[in-house]
Design a protein around this motif. Sequence first.
Motif, PDB file in Angstrom:
ATOM      1  N   UNK A  87       0.849  -1.194   0.000  1.00 42.65           N
ATOM      2  CA  UNK A  87       0.000   0.000   0.000  1.00 42.65           C
ATOM      3  C   UNK A  87       0.883   1.242   0.000  1.00 42.65           C
ATOM      4  N   UNK A  88       0.875   2.023  -1.081  1.00 45.56           N
ATOM      5  CA  UNK A  88       1.651   3.270  -1.105  1.00 45.56           C
ATOM      6  C   UNK A  88       1.271   4.179   0.057  1.00 45.56           C
ATOM      7  N   UNK A  89       2.244   4.944   0.553  1.00 44.75           N
ATOM      8  CA  UNK A  89       2.013   5.805   1.712  1.00 44.75           C
ATOM      9  C   UNK A  89       0.880   6.795   1.469  1.00 44.75           C
ATOM     10  N   UNK A  93      -2.426   6.923   3.924  1.00 43.83           N
ATOM     11  CA  UNK A  93      -2.813   8.128   4.645  1.00 43.83           C
ATOM     12  C   UNK A  93      -4.176   8.645   4.174  1.00 43.83           C
ATOM     13  N   UNK A  94      -4.438   8.532   2.874  1.00 47.35           N
ATOM     14  CA  UNK A  94      -5.730   8.972   2.345  1.00 47.35           C
ATOM     15  C   UNK A  94      -6.866   8.127   2.902  1.00 47.35           C
ATOM     16  N   UNK A  95      -6.652   6.817   3.000  1.00 47.98           N
ATOM     17  CA  UNK A  95      -7.675   5.925   3.553  1.00 47.98           C
ATOM     18  C   UNK A  95      -7.914   6.243   5.022  1.00 47.98           C
ATOM     19  N   UNK A  96      -6.835   6.475   5.778  1.00 49.04           N
ATOM     20  CA  UNK A  96      -6.975   6.829   7.192  1.00 49.04           C
ATOM     21  C   UNK A  96      -7.745   8.137   7.354  1.00 49.04           C
ATOM     22  N   UNK A  97      -7.434   9.103   6.493  1.00 50.22           N
ATOM     23  CA  UNK A  97      -8.125  10.393   6.556  1.00 50.22           C
ATOM     24  C   UNK A  97      -9.609  10.225   6.261  1.00 50.22           C
ATOM     25  N   UNK A 280       6.814  14.223   0.521  1.00 50.62           N
ATOM     26  CA  UNK A 280       7.004  13.524   1.795  1.00 50.62           C
ATOM     27  C   UNK A 280       6.185  12.239   1.875  1.00 50.62           C
ATOM     28  N   UNK A 281       5.130  12.138   1.088  1.00 44.34           N
ATOM     29  CA  UNK A 281       4.274  10.945   1.170  1.00 44.34           C
ATOM     30  C   UNK A 281       4.239  10.200  -0.157  1.00 44.34           C
ATOM     31  N   UNK A 282       5.175  10.467  -1.017  1.00 42.61           N
ATOM     32  CA  UNK A 282       5.237   9.770  -2.297  1.00 42.61           C
ATOM     33  C   UNK A 282       6.263   8.646  -2.209  1.00 42.61           C
TER      34      UNK A 282
END
Length: 283
Positions: A87-89, A93-97, A280-282
Motif C-alpha cells: 500500500x503506497x504511503x 494516509x488517504x484511507x486513514x483520513x 514527503x508521502x510519495x
Amino acid sequence: MRKGLTFLRGVVAATVFGLTVPAYAEQTANTVIAKVNGEEITLGHMIVARSKLPAQYQSLPDDVLFNALLDQLIQQTTLKQQLHGDVPELVRLSVEHEKRSLLASTVIETIMENAQSEDAIREAYDARYSTGDGGDEFNASHILLETEEAAIDIKEQLDAGADFASLAKESSTGPSGPNGGALGWFQNGRMVPEFEAAVTEMRAGEVSDPVQTEFGWHVIKLHERRKLEAPDFDEVREEIAQELAVQAVEDRVNQLTANAMIERSEIEDLDPSALRDMSLIQN
C-alpha cells in the motif's frame, strides 16, 4: 489518470446491449457478486460504489448501473492486485483520513438526531416564546472605523452635536457608510455578538461608546426598537431543530476534547509550508 473511463464504457455497453441482472434471494451486504483471483466483490461494495457516483449516473436504470459497476469493480480489483498487497504511503494516509472523517461524521449525525427530538424542539420553543414575545427588533445606524482612537474621536464629535449620517458618509469604512450608516431593521441573532449586546442595552436615540468587533470599531446609534409577536411553532420548528443540533455537537465536541488526553508535539523549526510538500508521502 483518466479516472472513471472504464465505468463510462460499461454504462454505454450495458445500455446498448440491455444486460440483465440475476436475482438474489435474501440479499445482504455480504452477498458475493463476483470473485477476482479469489478476492470477493460483495453487494455492499457495489452499494457504496453507486452512492459515490455523480447524480447523472445514479439516475440511470438499476440494471444498467449494476452491470457497469460490477465491470468497474472487477477492473479496479485486477489493477490493485498488481501491487501484491503493498500500500503506497499516499493511499494509506488517504484511507486513514477518509475513515476518520466518515466515522466522525457518523457520530455527529447521531448527536444531531438525538438533539432534534420533537419534545426537545417543543421545549425550546416554549422556553423562548411562552410569553408570546418574539423578541426585539432594532433600527440602527453605525459608523465603522479601523482604530479605537478614530472611534473615540467620532464619538466626541457626535457628543458635541455633529450629524451622525454626515459623519458616517465621511468616515465610515463599512458598506453602509454612503447611506449614512443606516442598517435598517434587524432582529436578534443577525449581528455579531458584541454589536448585538451593545444595541440590546441601548434606548432609542442613544449613541454608544466605541464597540469592538471582528470588523473594527463601531459607534452605534439606535433609532428605534420594537417587540415582535411570537411566531407559530411550525414557522420556526426547523430553525430551532438546527440550533439544537449545532449546540449539541459543539457541547459534545468540547466535552470530548476536554476529557481527552491530547499531547501536542513541540517540534523545533517545523516549517508550516511542509503542508504543501507532497514528496514527503510519495513512496
